[in-house]
Design a protein around this motif. Structure first.
Motif, PDB file in Angstrom:
ATOM      1  N   ARG A 162       0.854  -1.181   0.000  1.00  0.00           N
ATOM      2  CA  ARG A 162       0.000   0.000   0.000  1.00  0.00           C
ATOM      3  C   ARG A 162       0.890   1.231   0.000  1.00  0.00           C
ATOM      4  NH1 ARG A 162      -2.227   3.478   3.968  1.00  0.00           N
ATOM      5  NH2 ARG A 162      -4.198   4.426   3.332  1.00  0.00           N
ATOM      6  N   ILE A 163       0.626   2.125  -0.947  1.00  0.00           N
ATOM      7  CA  ILE A 163       1.336   3.398  -1.013  1.00  0.00           C
ATOM      8  C   ILE A 163       0.340   4.483  -0.642  1.00  0.00           C
ATOM      9  CG2 ILE A 163       2.703   4.974  -2.427  1.00  0.00           C
ATOM     10  CD1 ILE A 163       3.221   2.597  -4.335  1.00  0.00           C
ATOM     11  N   ALA A 164       0.581   5.144   0.462  1.00  0.00           N
ATOM     12  CA  ALA A 164      -0.308   6.219   0.896  1.00  0.00           C
ATOM     13  C   ALA A 164       0.028   7.502   0.149  1.00  0.00           C
ATOM     14  CB  ALA A 164      -0.171   6.425   2.395  1.00  0.00           C
ATOM     15  N   ASP A 165      -1.018   8.345  -0.073  1.00  0.00           N
ATOM     16  CA  ASP A 165      -0.794   9.656  -0.694  1.00  0.00           C
ATOM     17  C   ASP A 165       0.058   9.513  -1.958  1.00  0.00           C
ATOM     18  OD1 ASP A 165       0.893  12.744   0.272  1.00  0.00           O
ATOM     19  OD2 ASP A 165      -0.820  12.413  -1.070  1.00  0.00           O
ATOM     20  N   THR A 166      -0.419   8.740  -2.895  1.00  0.00           N
ATOM     21  CA  THR A 166       0.352   8.424  -4.096  1.00  0.00           C
ATOM     22  C   THR A 166       0.672   9.693  -4.885  1.00  0.00           C
ATOM     23  OG1 THR A 166      -0.882   6.357  -4.169  1.00  0.00           O
ATOM     24  CG2 THR A 166       0.482   6.877  -6.066  1.00  0.00           C
ATOM     25  N   GLN A 167       1.915   9.792  -5.314  1.00  0.00           N
ATOM     26  CA  GLN A 167       2.395  10.939  -6.061  1.00  0.00           C
ATOM     27  C   GLN A 167       2.731  10.538  -7.504  1.00  0.00           C
ATOM     28  OE1 GLN A 167       2.496  14.082  -4.462  1.00  0.00           O
ATOM     29  NE2 GLN A 167       1.381  12.809  -2.981  1.00  0.00           N
ATOM     30  N   THR A 168       2.828  11.536  -8.384  1.00  0.00           N
ATOM     31  CA  THR A 168       3.166  11.214  -9.775  1.00  0.00           C
ATOM     32  C   THR A 168       4.529  10.537  -9.878  1.00  0.00           C
ATOM     33  OG1 THR A 168       3.999  13.456 -10.080  1.00  0.00           O
ATOM     34  CG2 THR A 168       1.723  13.029 -10.752  1.00  0.00           C
TER      35      THR A 168
END
Lengths: 114, 111
Positions: free
Chosen positions: B75-81
Protein backbone atom coordinates in the motif's frame (compact mmCIF):
# COMPACT_ATOMS: atom_id res chain seq x y z
CA UNK A 1 23.80 -1.50 0.73
CA UNK A 2 26.32 -2.20 -2.04
CA UNK A 3 27.00 0.20 -4.91
CA UNK A 4 26.96 -1.69 -8.19
CA UNK A 5 27.99 -0.49 -11.61
CA UNK A 6 27.60 -2.14 -14.99
CA UNK A 7 29.34 -1.52 -18.29
CA UNK A 8 28.22 -0.83 -20.89
CA UNK A 9 24.96 0.81 -19.84
CA UNK A 10 23.54 0.15 -23.29
CA UNK A 11 24.66 -1.18 -26.65
CA UNK A 12 23.40 -1.91 -30.12
CA UNK A 13 24.97 -5.00 -31.66
CA UNK A 14 24.81 -6.93 -34.89
CA UNK A 15 23.52 -10.47 -34.93
CA UNK A 16 26.20 -13.12 -34.72
CA UNK A 17 28.51 -11.01 -32.57
CA UNK A 18 29.19 -11.31 -28.83
CA UNK A 19 29.04 -8.76 -26.04
CA UNK A 20 30.67 -8.93 -22.63
CA UNK A 21 28.94 -7.10 -19.80
CA UNK A 22 30.87 -6.14 -16.69
CA UNK A 23 29.54 -5.87 -13.17
CA UNK A 24 31.60 -4.15 -10.47
CA UNK A 25 30.63 -3.84 -6.81
CA UNK A 26 32.21 -1.59 -4.21
CA UNK A 27 32.56 -4.28 -1.55
CA UNK A 28 33.36 -7.95 -1.38
CA UNK A 29 30.31 -10.11 -1.86
CA UNK A 30 29.79 -13.83 -1.74
CA UNK A 31 27.22 -14.25 -4.43
CA UNK A 32 26.67 -12.51 -7.73
CA UNK A 33 23.71 -13.19 -9.96
CA UNK A 34 22.87 -12.41 -13.57
CA UNK A 35 19.26 -11.77 -14.61
CA UNK A 36 17.61 -11.05 -17.92
CA UNK A 37 14.57 -8.85 -18.45
CA UNK A 38 13.10 -9.23 -21.91
CA UNK A 39 11.01 -6.33 -23.25
CA UNK A 40 7.84 -5.90 -21.20
CA UNK A 41 8.64 -8.95 -19.10
CA UNK A 42 9.73 -9.75 -15.60
CA UNK A 43 13.24 -10.72 -14.53
CA UNK A 44 14.53 -14.24 -15.03
CA UNK A 45 17.65 -15.59 -13.38
CA UNK A 46 20.30 -16.71 -15.85
CA UNK A 47 22.96 -17.99 -13.47
CA UNK A 48 24.60 -17.67 -10.08
CA UNK A 49 28.31 -16.88 -9.95
CA UNK A 50 30.49 -17.69 -6.98
CA UNK A 51 34.12 -16.73 -6.86
CA UNK A 52 36.43 -19.61 -7.61
CA UNK A 53 33.83 -22.01 -8.99
CA UNK A 54 31.84 -22.59 -12.13
CA UNK A 55 28.65 -20.61 -12.50
CA UNK A 56 25.38 -22.44 -11.87
CA UNK A 57 22.90 -21.99 -14.71
CA UNK A 58 19.13 -22.04 -14.52
CA UNK A 59 17.01 -24.22 -16.77
CA UNK A 60 16.98 -22.86 -20.30
CA UNK A 61 20.37 -21.14 -20.06
CA UNK A 62 23.67 -22.73 -21.06
CA UNK A 63 27.31 -21.84 -20.59
CA UNK A 64 28.09 -21.80 -24.30
CA UNK A 65 25.54 -19.04 -24.86
CA UNK A 66 26.13 -17.10 -21.62
CA UNK A 67 29.67 -17.69 -20.34
CA UNK A 68 30.32 -16.06 -16.99
CA UNK A 69 33.50 -15.16 -15.19
CA UNK A 70 33.93 -14.41 -11.49
CA UNK A 71 37.64 -13.72 -10.98
CA UNK A 72 37.30 -12.08 -7.55
CA UNK A 73 34.80 -11.05 -4.91
CA UNK A 74 33.98 -7.66 -6.47
CA UNK A 75 33.71 -8.37 -10.19
CA UNK A 76 31.91 -10.56 -12.70
CA UNK A 77 31.29 -10.64 -16.42
CA UNK A 78 28.49 -12.08 -18.52
CA UNK A 79 29.02 -12.67 -22.23
CA UNK A 80 26.08 -12.92 -24.57
CA UNK A 81 27.44 -15.04 -27.43
CA UNK A 82 26.42 -15.32 -31.06
CA UNK A 83 23.64 -12.84 -30.52
CA UNK A 84 20.26 -12.83 -32.23
CA UNK A 85 17.43 -10.27 -31.99
CA UNK A 86 15.79 -12.50 -29.34
CA UNK A 87 18.68 -11.63 -27.02
CA UNK A 88 17.56 -7.99 -26.95
CA UNK A 89 16.93 -7.46 -23.25
CA UNK A 90 18.07 -5.69 -20.15
CA UNK A 91 20.77 -7.68 -18.39
CA UNK A 92 21.12 -7.02 -14.67
CA UNK A 93 23.60 -8.21 -12.13
CA UNK A 94 22.79 -8.44 -8.46
CA UNK A 95 24.85 -9.14 -5.37
CA UNK A 96 24.32 -10.57 -1.93
CA UNK A 97 26.68 -11.15 0.93
CA UNK A 98 26.24 -14.25 3.02
CA UNK A 99 23.59 -13.82 5.70
CA UNK A 100 22.20 -10.75 3.96
CA UNK A 101 18.45 -10.71 3.57
CA UNK A 102 18.33 -8.90 0.26
CA UNK A 103 19.93 -8.68 -3.14
CA UNK A 104 20.96 -5.38 -4.59
CA UNK A 105 20.75 -4.79 -8.30
CA UNK A 106 22.96 -2.97 -10.72
CA UNK A 107 21.50 -0.38 -13.12
CA UNK A 108 21.30 -2.89 -15.97
CA UNK A 109 22.71 -3.10 -19.49
CA UNK A 110 20.23 -2.42 -22.25
CA UNK A 111 21.07 -4.54 -25.27
CA UNK A 112 19.51 -4.23 -28.70
CA UNK A 113 20.47 -6.80 -31.33
CA UNK A 114 19.77 -5.94 -34.94
CA UNK B 1 8.28 -24.53 -9.31
CA UNK B 2 7.92 -21.13 -7.77
CA UNK B 3 5.32 -18.82 -9.24
CA UNK B 4 4.57 -15.19 -8.38
CA UNK B 5 1.52 -13.48 -9.84
CA UNK B 6 0.49 -9.84 -9.97
CA UNK B 7 -2.12 -7.84 -11.79
CA UNK B 8 -0.59 -6.04 -14.75
CA UNK B 9 -1.93 -2.54 -14.35
CA UNK B 10 -3.24 -0.12 -11.72
CA UNK B 11 -4.39 3.45 -12.19
CA UNK B 12 -4.96 5.83 -9.27
CA UNK B 13 -5.44 9.55 -8.78
CA UNK B 14 -2.74 11.61 -7.17
CA UNK B 15 -3.27 11.77 -3.41
CA UNK B 16 -5.19 8.50 -3.24
CA UNK B 17 -3.80 5.28 -1.82
CA UNK B 18 -2.53 2.57 -4.14
CA UNK B 19 -2.73 -1.11 -3.28
CA UNK B 20 -0.73 -3.57 -5.35
CA UNK B 21 -1.42 -7.23 -4.76
CA UNK B 22 0.69 -10.32 -5.25
CA UNK B 23 0.24 -14.04 -4.76
CA UNK B 24 2.97 -16.63 -4.58
CA UNK B 25 3.08 -20.40 -4.47
CA UNK B 26 6.33 -21.33 -2.72
CA UNK B 27 5.49 -22.10 0.90
CA UNK B 28 9.19 -22.09 1.78
CA UNK B 29 9.55 -18.42 0.84
CA UNK B 30 11.37 -16.70 3.64
CA UNK B 31 11.66 -13.18 2.31
CA UNK B 32 9.14 -11.26 0.25
CA UNK B 33 10.24 -8.13 -1.53
CA UNK B 34 8.85 -5.15 -3.37
CA UNK B 35 11.04 -3.62 -6.06
CA UNK B 36 10.35 -0.49 -8.10
CA UNK B 37 11.48 0.03 -11.67
CA UNK B 38 11.09 3.45 -13.22
CA UNK B 39 11.20 3.84 -17.02
CA UNK B 40 14.72 3.38 -18.31
CA UNK B 41 16.07 2.80 -14.82
CA UNK B 42 17.33 -0.15 -12.81
CA UNK B 43 15.64 -2.02 -10.03
CA UNK B 44 15.23 -0.33 -6.66
CA UNK B 45 14.50 -2.32 -3.51
CA UNK B 46 11.60 -0.56 -1.80
CA UNK B 47 10.99 -2.78 1.16
CA UNK B 48 10.83 -6.40 2.22
CA UNK B 49 9.18 -8.51 4.87
CA UNK B 50 10.26 -11.64 6.64
CA UNK B 51 7.79 -14.50 6.43
CA UNK B 52 7.12 -14.57 10.16
CA UNK B 53 5.80 -11.01 10.05
CA UNK B 54 2.35 -9.97 8.91
CA UNK B 55 2.90 -6.26 8.51
CA UNK B 56 5.70 -3.77 7.95
CA UNK B 57 5.37 -0.02 7.66
CA UNK B 58 7.98 2.30 6.22
CA UNK B 59 6.88 5.91 5.78
CA UNK B 60 4.24 5.89 3.03
CA UNK B 61 4.65 2.18 2.38
CA UNK B 62 2.75 -0.59 4.18
CA UNK B 63 3.36 -4.23 3.40
CA UNK B 64 0.80 -6.81 4.46
CA UNK B 65 1.51 -10.53 4.36
CA UNK B 66 -1.10 -13.27 4.66
CA UNK B 67 1.09 -16.33 4.80
CA UNK B 68 -1.84 -18.74 4.96
CA UNK B 69 -3.21 -17.46 1.66
CA UNK B 70 0.28 -16.68 0.28
CA UNK B 71 -0.84 -13.14 -0.43
CA UNK B 72 1.31 -10.05 -0.24
CA UNK B 73 0.25 -6.45 -0.75
CA UNK B 74 1.95 -3.09 -0.98
CA UNK B 75 0.00 0.00 0.00
CA UNK B 76 1.34 3.40 -1.01
CA UNK B 77 -0.31 6.22 0.90
CA UNK B 78 -0.79 9.66 -0.69
CA UNK B 79 0.35 8.42 -4.10
CA UNK B 80 2.40 10.94 -6.06
CA UNK B 81 3.17 11.21 -9.78
CA UNK B 82 6.73 10.21 -8.95
CA UNK B 83 5.39 6.86 -7.80
CA UNK B 84 4.49 5.98 -11.41
CA UNK B 85 6.60 2.91 -12.18
CA UNK B 86 6.47 -0.85 -12.46
CA UNK B 87 6.34 -2.61 -9.09
CA UNK B 88 7.67 -6.14 -8.81
CA UNK B 89 6.78 -8.53 -6.06
CA UNK B 90 9.49 -11.11 -5.46
CA UNK B 91 10.34 -13.95 -3.12
CA UNK B 92 13.33 -15.98 -2.04
CA UNK B 93 14.40 -18.39 0.63
CA UNK B 94 17.35 -16.22 1.58
CA UNK B 95 19.18 -13.11 0.48
CA UNK B 96 21.85 -15.13 -1.26
CA UNK B 97 19.38 -17.42 -2.97
CA UNK B 98 17.60 -17.07 -6.27
CA UNK B 99 14.94 -14.35 -6.30
CA UNK B 100 11.76 -15.19 -8.19
CA UNK B 101 9.99 -12.16 -9.56
CA UNK B 102 6.36 -11.55 -10.31
CA UNK B 103 5.12 -10.24 -13.62
CA UNK B 104 5.17 -6.64 -12.43
CA UNK B 105 2.34 -4.16 -11.92
CA UNK B 106 2.46 -0.91 -13.84
CA UNK B 107 1.21 1.89 -11.61
CA UNK B 108 -0.11 4.96 -13.37
CA UNK B 109 -0.75 8.02 -11.22
CA UNK B 110 -3.16 10.51 -12.72
CA UNK B 111 -2.58 14.14 -11.69
Amino acid sequence: SAVISQKPSRDICQRGTSLTIQCQVDSQVTMMFWYRQQPGQSLTLIATANQGSEATYESGFVIDKFPISRPNLTFSTLTVSNMSPEDSSIYLCSVAAENQETQYFGPGTRLLVL
Amino acid sequence: GEDVEQSLFLSVREGDSSVINCTYTDSSSTYLYWYKQEPGAGLQLLTYIFSNMDMKQDQRLTVLLNKKDKHLSLRIADTQTGDSAIYFCAESTGGYQKVTFGTGTKLQVIP
